[in-house]
Scaffold this active site. Structure first.
Site, mmCIF file in Angstrom:
data_model
loop_
_atom_site.group_PDB
_atom_site.id
_atom_site.type_symbol
_atom_site.label_atom_id
_atom_site.label_comp_id
_atom_site.label_asym_id
_atom_site.label_seq_id
_atom_site.Cartn_x
_atom_site.Cartn_y
_atom_site.Cartn_z
ATOM 1 N N ARG A 177 -5.585 11.645 6.296
ATOM 2 C CA ARG A 177 -4.905 10.975 5.947
ATOM 3 C C ARG A 177 -4.459 11.685 4.758
ATOM 4 O O ARG A 177 -4.300 12.058 4.198
ATOM 5 C CB ARG A 177 -5.733 10.191 4.392
ATOM 6 C CG ARG A 177 -4.918 9.238 3.990
ATOM 7 C CD ARG A 177 -5.530 8.621 2.216
ATOM 8 N NE ARG A 177 -5.026 8.046 1.708
ATOM 9 C CZ ARG A 177 -4.451 6.066 1.576
ATOM 10 N NH1 ARG A 177 -5.062 5.835 2.453
ATOM 11 N NH2 ARG A 177 -3.874 5.789 0.520
ATOM 12 N N HIS A 204 0.061 3.515 9.436
ATOM 13 C CA HIS A 204 -1.559 3.106 8.698
ATOM 14 C C HIS A 204 -2.035 2.151 10.112
ATOM 15 O O HIS A 204 -2.347 0.924 10.332
ATOM 16 C CB HIS A 204 -1.063 2.403 7.354
ATOM 17 C CG HIS A 204 -1.944 2.700 6.927
ATOM 18 N ND1 HIS A 204 -3.967 3.224 7.297
ATOM 19 C CD2 HIS A 204 -2.670 1.762 5.771
ATOM 20 C CE1 HIS A 204 -4.497 3.194 6.720
ATOM 21 N NE2 HIS A 204 -4.436 2.682 5.681
ATOM 22 N N GLN A 207 -5.280 0.573 8.889
ATOM 23 C CA GLN A 207 -5.215 -0.806 8.285
ATOM 24 C C GLN A 207 -4.820 -2.304 9.331
ATOM 25 O O GLN A 207 -5.447 -3.339 9.682
ATOM 26 C CB GLN A 207 -4.219 -0.949 6.741
ATOM 27 C CG GLN A 207 -3.943 -1.973 6.554
ATOM 28 C CD GLN A 207 -5.421 -2.444 5.191
ATOM 29 O OE1 GLN A 207 -5.369 -1.353 4.660
ATOM 30 N NE2 GLN A 207 -5.608 -3.677 5.312
ATOM 31 N N ASP A 296 2.331 -6.125 0.429
ATOM 32 C CA ASP A 296 2.325 -4.076 -0.361
ATOM 33 C C ASP A 296 2.812 -3.823 -1.676
ATOM 34 O O ASP A 296 4.026 -4.423 -1.599
ATOM 35 C CB ASP A 296 2.463 -3.695 1.047
ATOM 36 C CG ASP A 296 2.283 -2.396 0.928
ATOM 37 O OD1 ASP A 296 1.401 -1.796 -0.251
ATOM 38 O OD2 ASP A 296 2.226 -0.742 1.292
ATOM 39 N N CYS A 336 -3.080 -4.922 1.671
ATOM 40 C CA CYS A 336 -3.298 -4.341 1.922
ATOM 41 C C CYS A 336 -4.429 -3.664 0.879
ATOM 42 O O CYS A 336 -5.043 -2.462 1.359
ATOM 43 C CB CYS A 336 -2.758 -3.181 3.000
ATOM 44 S SG CYS A 336 -1.039 -2.766 2.220
ATOM 45 N N ARG A 364 -12.160 -3.107 7.443
ATOM 46 C CA ARG A 364 -11.504 -1.691 7.425
ATOM 47 C C ARG A 364 -12.411 -0.881 8.132
ATOM 48 O O ARG A 364 -13.128 -0.101 8.572
ATOM 49 C CB ARG A 364 -11.044 -0.546 5.856
ATOM 50 C CG ARG A 364 -9.503 -0.511 5.290
ATOM 51 C CD ARG A 364 -8.311 -0.708 6.240
ATOM 52 N NE ARG A 364 -8.792 0.412 6.360
ATOM 53 C CZ ARG A 364 -7.959 2.097 5.458
ATOM 54 N NH1 ARG A 364 -7.742 1.656 4.394
ATOM 55 N NH2 ARG A 364 -7.825 3.176 5.749
#
Length: 378
Positions: A177, A204, A207, A296, A336, A364
């Site tokens: 990450r 991402h 996700q 988001d 998310c 996830r």
């Protein structure tokens, strides 16, 4: 390194195992050695009985010693969704449903990761990413190792290519990450084990795989749906665009002018000719008929100094009860997380019956388990 395969009986050589061991461990010039094999040259260490081809085992050692980039035979990185075709993406999602069902049933004998370790590199902190990867890997029999921002300082304290090759020798798979997407690409280039993209500033994919799994569970499918993202054209949007380049659905990014997603990624998704792609600036018009309204944070990690400025620019882009009413009763709300309640979304929308934010967060773990199973060829 074991040199059992280099025993004279296996290679058709005259000479002792000790001599050959000393030769290899002293980093002899394997190019010269291979020429000597072919020419039938005698040395004071090895005698060759006639011309022979370069042995496969020696070729492999030569490759390992001399090539800075190691091959991932039968293994796959997971860096971008559009690295895979539609069939593979749907297969991974089906596997996620199956493994999720096993775990929900209380089944604890399915342990495909037993004896395996996962290295988790975090340049950016995260609750969901760490807990979902670590718990998921553990539940399927493996052991995960957390490496925080101060543990490695990749690219600063130690070069990415060195980190990749060292971790590959300790672990079976790596999740990273990171901030810079190029760091992820470099990590994957030099690692000899699969690398999973846990997030970069560019995209991402884990996700969006979790989001797709959640849509399948609640809507029944991804194909033919309309997903409207309201907010900043960020890394989440890029991954939605890349999914729409593989699976046919209608994706709309509605954002303030000047905050559109990367134009090259938009063009790539449009040129794929698979999904319908729109970039617009009117939330009320965009959400009409949406199956999913997605939001988001307006200022992502690394942009917090812009937070106040962005709150002014993004006025009118909050997902509130009025916007969800315009979208229609069929529309689900997704986010998310983490969410700034009262900023990009109201508390009422997150807590509404048609909010699937928390099943989305749970998924996830299940989506990532399936991704890792696929990457390891299990």
């Amino acid at each position: 390194m074991s040199y059992a395969a280099l025993m004279p009986a296996n290679l058709g050589l005259e000479g002792s195992h000790v001599q050959i061991h000393r030769t290899t461990t002293s980093c002899l010039n394997l190019d010269t050695m291979s020429k000597d094999f072919v020419r039938g040259v005698k040395t004071n260490k090895l005698k060759v009985n006639g011309p022979v081809k370069m042995p496969t085992k020696v070729s492999h050692i030569k490759s390992a010693l001399m090539s800075p980039v190691e091959e991932k035979t039968g293994l796959q990185d997971f860096l971008h969704i559009n690295d895979f075709d539609k069939g593979t993406i749907l297969k991974i999602l089906d596997r996620a449903k199956e493994v999720k069902a096993l775990l929900k049933s209380g089944e604890r004998t399915y342990l495909p990761f037993k004896g395996k370790t996962l290295a988790m590199i975090f340049a950016k902190p995260s609750m969901r990413t760490r807990v979902s990867f670590e718990t998921g890997f553990y539940l399927l029999g493996g052991h995960a190792i957390f490496l925080g921002p101060k543990d490695i300082e990749m690219g600063k304290r130690e070069e990415t290519r060195d980190v990749a090759r060292v971790l590959s020798r300790y672990n079976d798979i790596i999740m990273a990450r990171l901030f810079a997407h190029q760091d992820l690409l470099d990590l994957a280039k030099y690692a000899s084990v699969p690398v999973i993209n846990g997030l970069t500033d560019y995209n991402h994919p884990c996700q969006i795989m979790a989001d797709a799994l959640t849509m399948i569970e609640h809507i029944g499918q991804i194909e033919g749906t309309k997903v409207v993202y309201v907010g900043d054209g960020n890394n989440i949007v890029h991954s939605w665009l890349l999914l729409a380049a593989v699976i046919p659905f209608h994706f709309v990014c509605v954002c303030p002018k000047g905050f559109e997603p990367d134009p090259k990624t938009v063009e790539k998704a449009q040129q794929a000719g698979v999904g319908k792609i729109e970039i617009t600036h009117d939330p009320k018009e965009a959400v009409k008929g949406a199956d999913v309204v997605y939001s988001d944070v307006w200022a992502s990690m690394g942009q917090k100094e812009e937070a106040e400025y962005r709150r002014k620019v993004f006025q009118g882009f909050q997902v509130d009860e009025e916007l969800m009413t315009i979208a229609g009763p069929q529309a689900y709300f997704m986010h998310c997380l983490p969410a700034e309640r009262g900023v990009e979304v109201t508390n009422g929308v997150i807590e509404a019956p048609n909010s699937i934010v928390f099943p989305q967060a749970e998924n996830r773990m299940h989506a990532q388990n399936a991704i890792m199973l696929h990457s390891l060829g299990l």
